[in-house]
Design a protein around this motif. Sequence first.
Motif, PDB file in Angstrom:
ATOM      1  N   TYR A 135       0.800  -1.215   0.000  1.00  0.00           N
ATOM      2  CA  TYR A 135       0.000   0.000   0.000  1.00  0.00           C
ATOM      3  C   TYR A 135       0.838   1.274   0.000  1.00  0.00           C
ATOM      4  CZ  TYR A 135      -4.142  -2.888   0.774  1.00  0.00           C
ATOM      5  OH  TYR A 135      -5.155  -3.794   0.637  1.00  0.00           O
ATOM      6  N   LEU A 195     -12.628   5.400  -9.134  1.00  0.00           N
ATOM      7  CA  LEU A 195     -13.757   5.255  -8.226  1.00  0.00           C
ATOM      8  C   LEU A 195     -15.061   5.014  -8.973  1.00  0.00           C
ATOM      9  CD1 LEU A 195     -14.983   5.298  -5.395  1.00  0.00           C
ATOM     10  CD2 LEU A 195     -15.110   7.802  -5.579  1.00  0.00           C
ATOM     11  N   TRP A 214     -12.264  -3.113  -2.402  1.00  0.00           N
ATOM     12  CA  TRP A 214     -12.383  -1.813  -1.741  1.00  0.00           C
ATOM     13  C   TRP A 214     -11.229  -1.547  -0.779  1.00  0.00           C
ATOM     14  CZ3 TRP A 214     -15.315   1.683  -3.783  1.00  0.00           C
ATOM     15  CH2 TRP A 214     -16.421   1.294  -4.545  1.00  0.00           C
ATOM     16  N   SER A 217      -8.989   0.574  -2.694  1.00  0.00           N
ATOM     17  CA  SER A 217      -9.580   1.695  -3.425  1.00  0.00           C
ATOM     18  C   SER A 217      -9.096   3.066  -2.972  1.00  0.00           C
ATOM     19  CB  SER A 217     -11.107   1.632  -3.313  1.00  0.00           C
ATOM     20  OG  SER A 217     -11.528   1.801  -1.969  1.00  0.00           O
ATOM     21  N   TRP A 218      -8.600   3.175  -1.730  1.00  0.00           N
ATOM     22  CA  TRP A 218      -8.134   4.488  -1.261  1.00  0.00           C
ATOM     23  C   TRP A 218      -6.860   4.925  -1.970  1.00  0.00           C
ATOM     24  CZ3 TRP A 218      -3.348   5.279   0.976  1.00  0.00           C
ATOM     25  CH2 TRP A 218      -2.659   4.136   1.382  1.00  0.00           C
ATOM     26  N   ILE A 221      -7.235   7.063  -5.028  1.00  0.00           N
ATOM     27  CA  ILE A 221      -7.919   8.314  -4.695  1.00  0.00           C
ATOM     28  C   ILE A 221      -6.962   9.246  -3.962  1.00  0.00           C
ATOM     29  CG2 ILE A 221      -9.788   9.370  -3.375  1.00  0.00           C
ATOM     30  CD1 ILE A 221     -11.383   6.793  -3.815  1.00  0.00           C
ATOM     31  N   VAL A 222      -6.400   8.768  -2.855  1.00  0.00           N
ATOM     32  CA  VAL A 222      -5.534   9.612  -2.030  1.00  0.00           C
ATOM     33  C   VAL A 222      -4.208   9.907  -2.739  1.00  0.00           C
ATOM     34  CG1 VAL A 222      -4.372   9.813   0.198  1.00  0.00           C
ATOM     35  CG2 VAL A 222      -6.606   8.705   0.061  1.00  0.00           C
TER      36      VAL A 222
END
Length: 239
Positions: A135, A195, A214, A217-218, A221-222
């Motif tokens: 991550y 997203l 999910w 999924s961050w 985006i982040v």
Amino acid sequence: MTTDLTTQLLGEFLGTMILVLLGNGVVAGVSLRKSKAEGAGWIAITLGWGIAVTLGVYATAFMGPGHLNPAVTLAMAMVGKIAWASVLPYMVAQVAGGIVGAFLVWVQYMPHWKETQDSAAILGSFSTGPAIRSYFNNFISELIGTFVLVYSLLAFTKGNFTDGLTPVVVGILIVGIGLSLGGSTGYAINPARDLGPRIAHAILPIANKGGSDWAYSWVPIVGPFAGAMVAAWLFMAVA
């Protein structure tokens, strides 16, 4: 030409829809079983995404700024090129366009989902995922890729391109980022691009689909928002 906010939002919606339809469309064509493009590879995907961005902008830029990307919208607000009041409406329109674009990809390749047993390939036709799941490193990859995108876009505003040529240059930029930096995460570099289709994947009755991942999924985006902010800060410091 100045347009009202409603027209601008429609432009962001339609442009992102076209971007996702053509961009995710090339991924589906390469990934899904019995497609004529099956196995065409990463170069086809990166070229397809570059063309998708170019055509999405050309098709709708007369309606508004043609950001088609919440990270770009955030950076443009930070440097004072759009009003902060427009940011959230733009982002909502962009995500909605991503959902509809992904829905159209599902329709376009309807018989091929049943022929494809690989749920990861199906998810990859909608949203991005890491080649190696880490991550922190995946986040850094998205940050770097989006930094290159957004800083370049901001720099382009200082240039003197021939009228109408900028979308072509942006498409080349997308291809370059994809070829050089995209192999680690699939280079979302656009929260709406990831997203919106991920939401579509979750709600559509797609044959042979698995989970929508999910937990990851961050990252798309982040990471892009962080990269866009770094790019905007650097641009303001040097421009």
